[in-house]
Motif scaffolding. Structure first.
Motif, PDB file in Angstrom:
ATOM      1  N   LEU A   1     -14.621  -6.965 -38.043  1.00 43.89           N
ATOM      2  CA  LEU A   1     -15.278  -8.111 -37.653  1.00 43.89           C
ATOM      3  C   LEU A   1     -16.817  -8.384 -38.441  1.00 43.89           C
ATOM      4  O   LEU A   1     -17.169  -9.547 -39.074  1.00 43.89           O
ATOM      5  CB  LEU A   1     -15.118  -8.628 -36.310  1.00 43.89           C
ATOM      6  CG  LEU A   1     -13.935  -8.736 -35.439  1.00 43.89           C
ATOM      7  CD1 LEU A   1     -14.049  -9.112 -34.117  1.00 43.89           C
ATOM      8  CD2 LEU A   1     -12.701  -9.517 -36.379  1.00 43.89           C
ATOM      9  N   LYS A   2     -17.455  -7.477 -38.182  1.00 39.22           N
ATOM     10  CA  LYS A   2     -18.643  -7.426 -38.691  1.00 39.22           C
ATOM     11  C   LYS A   2     -18.727  -7.351 -40.337  1.00 39.22           C
ATOM     12  O   LYS A   2     -19.640  -7.853 -40.948  1.00 39.22           O
ATOM     13  CB  LYS A   2     -19.608  -6.204 -38.043  1.00 39.22           C
ATOM     14  CG  LYS A   2     -19.848  -6.334 -36.604  1.00 39.22           C
ATOM     15  CD  LYS A   2     -20.835  -5.408 -36.091  1.00 39.22           C
ATOM     16  CE  LYS A   2     -21.118  -5.538 -34.691  1.00 39.22           C
ATOM     17  NZ  LYS A   2     -22.095  -4.489 -34.299  1.00 39.22           N
ATOM     18  N   GLU A   3     -17.943  -6.778 -40.629  1.00 37.08           N
ATOM     19  CA  GLU A   3     -17.777  -6.258 -42.264  1.00 37.08           C
ATOM     20  C   GLU A   3     -17.230  -7.942 -42.877  1.00 37.08           C
ATOM     21  O   GLU A   3     -17.593  -8.045 -44.043  1.00 37.08           O
ATOM     22  CB  GLU A   3     -16.758  -5.254 -42.791  1.00 37.08           C
ATOM     23  CG  GLU A   3     -17.212  -3.960 -42.478  1.00 37.08           C
ATOM     24  CD  GLU A   3     -17.035  -3.488 -41.091  1.00 37.08           C
ATOM     25  OE1 GLU A   3     -16.815  -4.368 -40.023  1.00 37.08           O
ATOM     26  OE2 GLU A   3     -17.249  -2.325 -40.848  1.00 37.08           O
ATOM     27  N   ALA A   4     -16.437  -8.627 -42.245  1.00 38.64           N
ATOM     28  CA  ALA A   4     -16.121  -9.772 -42.649  1.00 38.64           C
ATOM     29  C   ALA A   4     -17.154 -10.986 -42.732  1.00 38.64           C
ATOM     30  O   ALA A   4     -16.808 -11.831 -43.557  1.00 38.64           O
ATOM     31  CB  ALA A   4     -14.811 -10.182 -41.518  1.00 38.64           C
ATOM     32  N   LEU A   5     -18.092 -10.806 -41.773  1.00 41.57           N
ATOM     33  CA  LEU A   5     -19.053 -11.982 -41.669  1.00 41.57           C
ATOM     34  C   LEU A   5     -19.760 -12.239 -43.003  1.00 41.57           C
ATOM     35  O   LEU A   5     -19.856 -13.398 -43.376  1.00 41.57           O
ATOM     36  CB  LEU A   5     -19.948 -11.419 -40.515  1.00 41.57           C
ATOM     37  CG  LEU A   5     -21.012 -12.726 -40.325  1.00 41.57           C
ATOM     38  CD1 LEU A   5     -20.252 -13.876 -39.679  1.00 41.57           C
ATOM     39  CD2 LEU A   5     -21.790 -12.131 -39.250  1.00 41.57           C
ATOM     40  N   PRO A   6     -20.394 -11.223 -43.776  1.00 44.25           N
ATOM     41  CA  PRO A   6     -20.836 -11.523 -44.872  1.00 44.25           C
ATOM     42  C   PRO A   6     -20.090 -12.213 -46.163  1.00 44.25           C
ATOM     43  O   PRO A   6     -20.753 -13.075 -46.891  1.00 44.25           O
ATOM     44  CB  PRO A   6     -21.642 -10.343 -45.542  1.00 44.25           C
ATOM     45  CG  PRO A   6     -21.396  -9.114 -44.594  1.00 44.25           C
ATOM     46  CD  PRO A   6     -20.396  -9.689 -43.405  1.00 44.25           C
ATOM     47  N   TYR A   7     -18.845 -11.960 -46.086  1.00 47.26           N
ATOM     48  CA  TYR A   7     -17.944 -12.441 -47.022  1.00 47.26           C
ATOM     49  C   TYR A   7     -17.889 -13.822 -46.763  1.00 47.26           C
ATOM     50  O   TYR A   7     -18.034 -14.508 -47.717  1.00 47.26           O
ATOM     51  CB  TYR A   7     -16.825 -11.799 -47.266  1.00 47.26           C
ATOM     52  CG  TYR A   7     -16.576 -10.325 -47.773  1.00 47.26           C
ATOM     53  CD1 TYR A   7     -17.020 -10.074 -48.841  1.00 47.26           C
ATOM     54  CD2 TYR A   7     -16.217  -9.196 -46.798  1.00 47.26           C
ATOM     55  CE1 TYR A   7     -16.934  -8.688 -49.526  1.00 47.26           C
ATOM     56  CE2 TYR A   7     -16.133  -8.024 -47.381  1.00 47.26           C
ATOM     57  CZ  TYR A   7     -16.718  -7.664 -48.815  1.00 47.26           C
ATOM     58  OH  TYR A   7     -16.423  -6.586 -49.172  1.00 47.26           O
TER      59      TYR A   7
ATOM     60  N   LEU B   1     -16.459 -12.588 -32.967  1.00 48.90           N
ATOM     61  CA  LEU B   1     -17.467 -11.599 -32.798  1.00 48.90           C
ATOM     62  C   LEU B   1     -18.005 -11.862 -31.531  1.00 48.90           C
ATOM     63  O   LEU B   1     -18.573 -10.848 -30.652  1.00 48.90           O
ATOM     64  CB  LEU B   1     -18.315 -11.787 -33.612  1.00 48.90           C
ATOM     65  CG  LEU B   1     -18.248 -11.238 -35.025  1.00 48.90           C
ATOM     66  CD1 LEU B   1     -18.710 -11.952 -36.191  1.00 48.90           C
ATOM     67  CD2 LEU B   1     -18.229  -9.644 -35.110  1.00 48.90           C
ATOM     68  N   HIS B   2     -18.111 -12.909 -30.827  1.00 53.69           N
ATOM     69  CA  HIS B   2     -18.879 -13.210 -29.539  1.00 53.69           C
ATOM     70  C   HIS B   2     -17.991 -12.544 -28.629  1.00 53.69           C
ATOM     71  O   HIS B   2     -18.456 -11.960 -27.562  1.00 53.69           O
ATOM     72  CB  HIS B   2     -18.964 -14.617 -29.282  1.00 53.69           C
ATOM     73  CG  HIS B   2     -19.693 -14.914 -27.923  1.00 53.69           C
ATOM     74  ND1 HIS B   2     -21.119 -14.533 -27.710  1.00 53.69           N
ATOM     75  CD2 HIS B   2     -19.223 -15.469 -26.739  1.00 53.69           C
ATOM     76  CE1 HIS B   2     -21.257 -14.759 -26.450  1.00 53.69           C
ATOM     77  NE2 HIS B   2     -20.127 -15.198 -25.827  1.00 53.69           N
ATOM     78  N   GLU B   3     -16.575 -12.504 -28.581  1.00 55.77           N
ATOM     79  CA  GLU B   3     -15.625 -11.937 -27.632  1.00 55.77           C
ATOM     80  C   GLU B   3     -15.810 -10.523 -27.542  1.00 55.77           C
ATOM     81  O   GLU B   3     -15.867  -9.855 -26.393  1.00 55.77           O
ATOM     82  CB  GLU B   3     -14.407 -12.262 -27.862  1.00 55.77           C
ATOM     83  CG  GLU B   3     -13.850 -13.733 -27.616  1.00 55.77           C
ATOM     84  CD  GLU B   3     -12.389 -13.921 -28.052  1.00 55.77           C
ATOM     85  OE1 GLU B   3     -11.761 -12.883 -28.563  1.00 55.77           O
ATOM     86  OE2 GLU B   3     -12.051 -15.255 -28.042  1.00 55.77           O
ATOM     87  N   VAL B   4     -16.022  -9.769 -28.880  1.00 50.81           N
ATOM     88  CA  VAL B   4     -15.961  -8.311 -28.698  1.00 50.81           C
ATOM     89  C   VAL B   4     -17.287  -8.018 -28.731  1.00 50.81           C
ATOM     90  O   VAL B   4     -17.626  -6.797 -27.972  1.00 50.81           O
ATOM     91  CB  VAL B   4     -15.443  -7.956 -30.369  1.00 50.81           C
ATOM     92  CG1 VAL B   4     -15.609  -6.397 -30.439  1.00 50.81           C
ATOM     93  CG2 VAL B   4     -13.992  -8.357 -30.497  1.00 50.81           C
ATOM     94  N   PHE B   5     -18.346  -8.616 -29.093  1.00 51.31           N
ATOM     95  CA  PHE B   5     -19.752  -8.065 -28.952  1.00 51.31           C
ATOM     96  C   PHE B   5     -20.537  -9.079 -28.380  1.00 51.31           C
ATOM     97  O   PHE B   5     -21.425  -9.912 -28.982  1.00 51.31           O
ATOM     98  CB  PHE B   5     -20.414  -7.919 -30.494  1.00 51.31           C
ATOM     99  CG  PHE B   5     -19.693  -7.083 -31.168  1.00 51.31           C
ATOM    100  CD1 PHE B   5     -19.535  -5.744 -30.928  1.00 51.31           C
ATOM    101  CD2 PHE B   5     -18.882  -7.330 -32.292  1.00 51.31           C
ATOM    102  CE1 PHE B   5     -19.023  -4.701 -31.592  1.00 51.31           C
ATOM    103  CE2 PHE B   5     -18.091  -6.570 -33.051  1.00 51.31           C
ATOM    104  CZ  PHE B   5     -18.055  -5.077 -32.766  1.00 51.31           C
ATOM    105  N   PRO B   6     -20.570  -9.655 -26.911  1.00 50.45           N
ATOM    106  CA  PRO B   6     -21.167 -10.584 -26.217  1.00 50.45           C
ATOM    107  C   PRO B   6     -22.603 -10.528 -26.347  1.00 50.45           C
ATOM    108  O   PRO B   6     -23.274 -11.477 -26.087  1.00 50.45           O
ATOM    109  CB  PRO B   6     -20.428 -10.771 -25.065  1.00 50.45           C
ATOM    110  CG  PRO B   6     -19.810  -9.279 -24.710  1.00 50.45           C
ATOM    111  CD  PRO B   6     -19.531  -8.755 -26.034  1.00 50.45           C
ATOM    112  N   ASN B   7     -23.068  -9.638 -26.319  1.00 46.58           N
ATOM    113  CA  ASN B   7     -24.420  -9.244 -26.243  1.00 46.58           C
ATOM    114  C   ASN B   7     -25.241  -9.195 -27.558  1.00 46.58           C
ATOM    115  O   ASN B   7     -26.372  -8.997 -27.553  1.00 46.58           O
ATOM    116  CB  ASN B   7     -24.948  -8.095 -25.313  1.00 46.58           C
ATOM    117  CG  ASN B   7     -24.373  -7.893 -24.039  1.00 46.58           C
ATOM    118  OD1 ASN B   7     -24.246  -8.974 -23.275  1.00 46.58           O
ATOM    119  ND2 ASN B   7     -23.849  -6.809 -23.481  1.00 46.58           N
ATOM    120  N   GLU B   8     -24.464  -9.352 -28.701  1.00 44.85           N
ATOM    121  CA  GLU B   8     -25.260  -9.254 -29.854  1.00 44.85           C
ATOM    122  C   GLU B   8     -25.353 -10.736 -30.467  1.00 44.85           C
ATOM    123  O   GLU B   8     -24.633 -11.414 -30.555  1.00 44.85           O
ATOM    124  CB  GLU B   8     -24.280  -8.466 -30.904  1.00 44.85           C
ATOM    125  CG  GLU B   8     -24.506  -6.952 -30.582  1.00 44.85           C
ATOM    126  CD  GLU B   8     -23.933  -6.211 -31.502  1.00 44.85           C
ATOM    127  OE1 GLU B   8     -23.836  -6.311 -32.698  1.00 44.85           O
ATOM    128  OE2 GLU B   8     -23.371  -4.997 -31.305  1.00 44.85           O
TER     129      GLU B   8
END
Length: 172
Positions: free
Chosen positions: A117-123, A165-172
């Motif tokens: 998911l994090k890798e998908a964001l910049p694209y 991303l919020h579901e997986v990394f709610p504190n980020e």
């Protein structure tokens, strides 16, 4: 149906480039109607015709891009990623920001499907920047409205990614 008629006419008149255009359009149609195997066979035919014309696949990023989307549906993420990367480079070479945006969107979707998911964001963010830059260049309001409706899927992909991303990394 219209594409099939057009394809038959182009085959009869030996218009190779026209055949390729119709085959890619048919692949897009079959892909959108949930027939990925038939869509892939149309892409393979387009590649064969391009080979018959002694064409360079990097000069036809539409074929590469469509094949990437079909491969995503078939779960062939490594091949899809390779195609989207190649399509992106090809679109950059001809300075097509719309093509680059579609390729980047594809790279984002592939990474999402792979759980990166994090890798998908910049694209997807870069993809949206490109389509928004195109939108600002449109002077005619009717055309701008039409174009705006076509870029909605980019935002849907972006919003869905942000929610995941919020579901997986709610504190980020």
């Amino acid at each position: 149906i219209t594409y099939l008629k057009s394809l038959a006419y182009r085959q009869k008149s030996k218009n190779l480039n026209g055949e390729i255009v119709d085959l890619v359009a048919l692949a897009r149609f079959y892909h959108r109607t949930n027939n990925p195997q038939v869509a892939l066979s149309q892409i393979e035919k387009a590649k064969e015709r391009l080979n018959d014309a002694k064409g360079d696949i990097t000069k036809r990023p539409d074929i590469i891009l469509q094949e990437g989307w079909i491969q995503v549906e078939l779960g062939k993420f490594a091949q899809a990623e390779e195609n989207f990367s190649l399509a992106r480079k090809s679109y950059e070479a001809i300075d097509s920001r719309a093509g680059q945006a579609m390729s980047l969107c594809g790279l984002s979707v592939v990474n999402q499907r792979k759980g990166k998911l994090k890798e998908a964001l910049p694209y997807i963010e870069e993809s949206i920047k490109l389509v928004e830059s195109l939108l600002t260049q449109i002077i005619n309001n009717k055309f701008r409205l039409t174009f705006s409706s076509g870029i909605q899927p980019y935002y849907e992909i972006y919003i869905n990614l942000l929610m995941r991303l919020h579901e997986v990394f709610p504190n980020e």
